[in-house]
Design a protein around this motif. Structure first.
Motif, short mmCIF file in Angstrom:
data_model
loop_
_atom_site.label_atom_id
_atom_site.label_comp_id
_atom_site.label_asym_id
_atom_site.label_seq_id
_atom_site.Cartn_x
_atom_site.Cartn_y
_atom_site.Cartn_z
N TYR A 1 0.88 -1.17 0.00
CA TYR A 1 0.00 0.00 0.00
C TYR A 1 0.90 1.21 0.00
CZ TYR A 1 -4.23 -2.68 1.03
OH TYR A 1 -5.29 -3.54 0.97
N GLN B 1 4.37 1.14 1.76
CA GLN B 1 4.41 0.12 2.79
C GLN B 1 4.25 -1.27 2.17
OE1 GLN B 1 1.01 0.18 5.31
NE2 GLN B 1 1.91 -1.16 6.84
N GLY C 1 -1.47 -5.88 12.60
CA GLY C 1 -1.04 -5.06 11.46
C GLY C 1 -0.04 -5.78 10.57
N GLY C 2 0.10 -7.09 10.74
CA GLY C 2 1.10 -7.83 9.99
C GLY C 2 0.67 -8.27 8.59
N GLY C 3 -0.55 -7.96 8.22
CA GLY C 3 -0.98 -8.28 6.86
C GLY C 3 -1.84 -9.53 6.77
N LYS C 4 -2.33 -10.04 7.92
CA LYS C 4 -3.13 -11.27 7.91
C LYS C 4 -4.45 -11.06 7.17
CE LYS C 4 -3.33 -11.44 12.44
NZ LYS C 4 -2.75 -10.13 12.78
N SER C 5 -5.14 -9.99 7.53
CA SER C 5 -6.43 -9.74 6.88
C SER C 5 -6.25 -9.49 5.38
CB SER C 5 -7.12 -8.53 7.50
OG SER C 5 -7.44 -8.80 8.85
N THR C 6 -5.20 -8.74 5.05
CA THR C 6 -4.94 -8.48 3.64
C THR C 6 -4.72 -9.78 2.88
OG1 THR C 6 -3.91 -6.40 4.28
CG2 THR C 6 -3.45 -7.19 2.06
N GLN D 1 -13.43 -10.24 10.45
CA GLN D 1 -13.02 -9.93 11.82
C GLN D 1 -14.20 -9.49 12.70
OE1 GLN D 1 -9.28 -7.86 11.13
NE2 GLN D 1 -8.79 -7.91 13.28
N1 ATP Z 1 -6.88 -0.42 2.22
C1 ATP Z 1 -5.70 -0.15 2.80
N2 ATP Z 1 -5.02 0.97 2.44
C2 ATP Z 1 -3.82 1.26 3.00
N3 ATP Z 1 -3.21 0.50 3.94
C3 ATP Z 1 -3.83 -0.63 4.32
C4 ATP Z 1 -5.11 -1.00 3.78
N4 ATP Z 1 -5.48 -2.17 4.37
C5 ATP Z 1 -4.50 -2.49 5.23
N5 ATP Z 1 -3.51 -1.58 5.20
C6 ATP Z 1 -2.28 -1.62 6.00
O1 ATP Z 1 -1.67 -2.86 5.76
C7 ATP Z 1 -1.13 -3.38 6.98
C8 ATP Z 1 -1.67 -4.76 7.21
O2 ATP Z 1 -3.04 -4.68 7.52
P1 ATP Z 1 -3.93 -5.95 7.84
O3 ATP Z 1 -5.27 -5.49 8.25
O4 ATP Z 1 -3.84 -6.89 6.70
O5 ATP Z 1 -3.15 -6.57 9.07
P2 ATP Z 1 -3.66 -7.63 10.16
O6 ATP Z 1 -2.53 -8.56 10.38
O7 ATP Z 1 -4.95 -8.21 9.76
O8 ATP Z 1 -3.85 -6.70 11.42
P3 ATP Z 1 -4.86 -6.85 12.67
O9 ATP Z 1 -4.20 -7.75 13.64
O10 ATP Z 1 -4.98 -5.46 13.17
O11 ATP Z 1 -6.16 -7.39 12.16
C9 ATP Z 1 -1.49 -2.40 8.08
O12 ATP Z 1 -0.35 -1.61 8.34
C10 ATP Z 1 -2.56 -1.56 7.48
O13 ATP Z 1 -2.49 -0.25 7.96
#
Ligand code: ATP
Ligand code: MG
Lengths: 226, 257
Positions: free
Chosen positions: A11, A14, A36-41, A79
């Motif tokens: 993103y 990042q 914030g490690g990118g799991k949801s992404t 989530q």
């Molecule tokens: N649509 C978006 N635009 C910009 N940055 C994003 C977007 N979605 C996620 N991010 C960034 O990507 C990184 C990973 O986000 P993600 O939600 O995948 O992490 P996560 O492991 O699921 O976190 P959590 O434990 O908070 O659920 C984060 O730093 C977040 O700020």
């Protein structure tokens, strides 16, 4: 069966995912990573909700990168329960199963009874407790009989008592219908209770580990990319 | 200290510039004016035209806004969205005489001469289009703020359950946007009621046919029937109060559910 290979996503500047790989057979695999490690992404890329920059996703051997979410046959439990507030619990559960309702009647009864939903099906989402909302969310994802199921910290908002009560029920229904599951969490205990195998996710890279404890070591001892 | 400054300017200015003019209308109401107005068939036809045209204009505004909000939700990168976004608020910024002139040129004798001597102009249809032109942006804004409040996960889940974007939009998004749809309609409706310049330029001011309350008041002032103008004006105030209270009651109801 799921296979994701070399998934990259950034993103802006990042880097969120860097060559992430995963394979999933008929098992429940916990994917453990820091906030914030990118799991949801990662899950959203597999589901087709977010577009990857690079990499390939296969479901049952078929590459699905160019398919929209509605054609991937993936179940997704986000989530937050994200129930459809204008529909009853029952209508939520049946939302994706409209096409072959007759054929799936048995399946419907099986899933709702294991999840203990029989009593609450007439209720509206706002009348349900947090635990029941997540049960409905899971049943809703299962009803279309997807090839694989993605669960993104489905109990993250709930206290430990409810989690301990709901987790075995989740595991029971998932084992009964034999669906491959990728279960994202950042709680070691939850991973142990839920999963058959474990993977640690660190700064967008994923590696297999033998236990939840090892996964936690892996993610805690790292302060930079693997 | 700063609070006292606010006390010192807000209330006096508000009373002087907002409340006093409205009170001035009400205190100038007289019995004779009321009697003359309520037996004037042109008054009642202007009431009917106003309400009918404003309802249709607001309905049309809602339909077009529903389309725009779809692009806003699912196709922000598309050319259609970018172009629509650019044009969306333009009618609000334009003088409404300019809007009226634009409509006259677009749908008047030159282009729509086959419809009649003046094209589509100077008909009730023209009144509706003029009202739509000036009120659409309000409905569009209401719907956009509605879709922006949707939880993205709700849409994501519906997609994985087999819906394409259009299906999600009609089956999940719109049913959950009751409040935005309602306020979009009411805002567009009240803006339509209040429109004068665009309506009179494109729709005309034909008593009984295209005259609306705004132009009725204008005509009565012009010919010197001030007491009738005041009566019609107070009627407008009452109508606006009714609409605003509908808005408040509606929001309250949605807030509770
Ligand atoms: N649509 C978006 N635009 C910009 N940055 C994003 C977007 N979605 C996620 N991010 C960034 O990507 C990184 C990973 O986000 P993600 O939600 O995948 O992490 P996560 O492991 O699921 O976190 P959590 O434990 O908070 O659920 C984060 O730093 C977040 O700020
Ligand atoms: Mg997450």
């Amino acid at each position: 069966m799921l296979k994701a290979e070399g998934i990259c996503k950034r993103y802006g500047n990042q880097i969120v995912l860097q060559q992430a790989n995963i394979e999933l057979d008929s098992e429940i695999k916990a994917l453990i990573g820091i906030n914030g490690g990118g799991k949801s992404t990662f899950l959203k890329i597999i589901a087709g909700i977010v577009r990857e920059d690079q990499g390939k996703v296969y479901i049952n051997g078929r590459q699905v990168n160019n398919l929209p979410p509605e054609q991937r046959k993936i179940g997704y439990v986000p989530q937050y329960p994200a129930l459809f507030q204008h529909l009853s619990a029952e209508e939520n559960v049946l939302y994706g199963a409209r096409k072959n309702r007759e054929a799936s009647q048995d399946f419907y009864e099986q899933v709702t009874s294991i999840l203990g939903l029989t009593e609450v099906l007439r209720k509206r989402p706002h009348e349900l407790s947090g635990g029941y909302k997540s049960r409905v969310s899971l049943a809703r994802a299962l009803l279309p009989q997807p090839h694989i199921l993605l669960m993104d910290e489905p109990l993250s908002g709930m206290d430990i008592i409810i989690r301990k009560k709901v987790l075995p029920v989740f595991r029971q229904v998932l084992k009964k219908i034999q669906i491959p599951v990728l279960y994202v969490t950042h709680d070691p205990e939850e991973a142990e209770l839920m999963a058959d195998s474990y993977a640690a996710m660190n700064y967008g890279e994923i590696r297999l580990v033998v236990s939840a404890a090892e996964a936690f070591e892996a993610i805690q001892n790292r302060h930079g990319p693997l | 200290m700063s609070k006292n400054i606010i006390h010192a300017f807000f209330l006096p200015l508000f009373l002087l510039l907002i409340v006093l003019p409205i009170l001035a209308l009400v205190v100038n109401l007289d019995k004779e004016g009321i009697q003359k107005t309520i037996i004037d068939p042109f008054f009642w036809s202007s009431v009917k035209n106003t309400i009918l045209a404003a309802i249709l204009a607001a309905g049309l505004a809602l339909v077009v806004s529903i389309g725009f909000a779809y692009y806003h939700l699912f196709h922000k990168q598309s050319l259609v969205y970018k172009m629509a976004n650019l044009f969306n608020d333009l009618p609000i910024a334009l003088p409404h005489t300019v809007a009226g002139l634009a409509l006259l040129l677009a749908f008047g004798r030159k282009t729509m001469g086959f419809l009649g001597e003046t094209g589509a102009a100077f008909t009730l249809f023209a009144v509706i289009i003029a009202m739509f032109f000036v009120s659409y942006a309000l409905a569009a804004r209401a719907l956009i703020s509605g879709v922006d409040q949707m939880e993205p996960e709700v849409i994501d889940v519906a997609r994985t359950l087999g819906d394409n974007p259009v299906q999600v939009y009609f089956k999940v998004v719109l049913p959950l946007m009751g409040e935005a749809l309602f306020s979009g309609f009411v805002l567009a409706f009240s803006r339509s009621l209040s429109e004068f310049a665009a309506v009179i330029m494109f729709g005309g001011n034909l008593p009984g046919r295209t005259q609306v309350l705004a132009s009725y008041v204008f005509t009565k002032v012009e010919v010197g029937d001030l007491d009738m103008a005041v009566t019609a004006a107070v009627f407008c105030v009452a109508l606006s109060c009714l609409i605003l209270s509908m808005l408040i009651v509606g929001r309250h109801r949605y807030a509770k559910s």
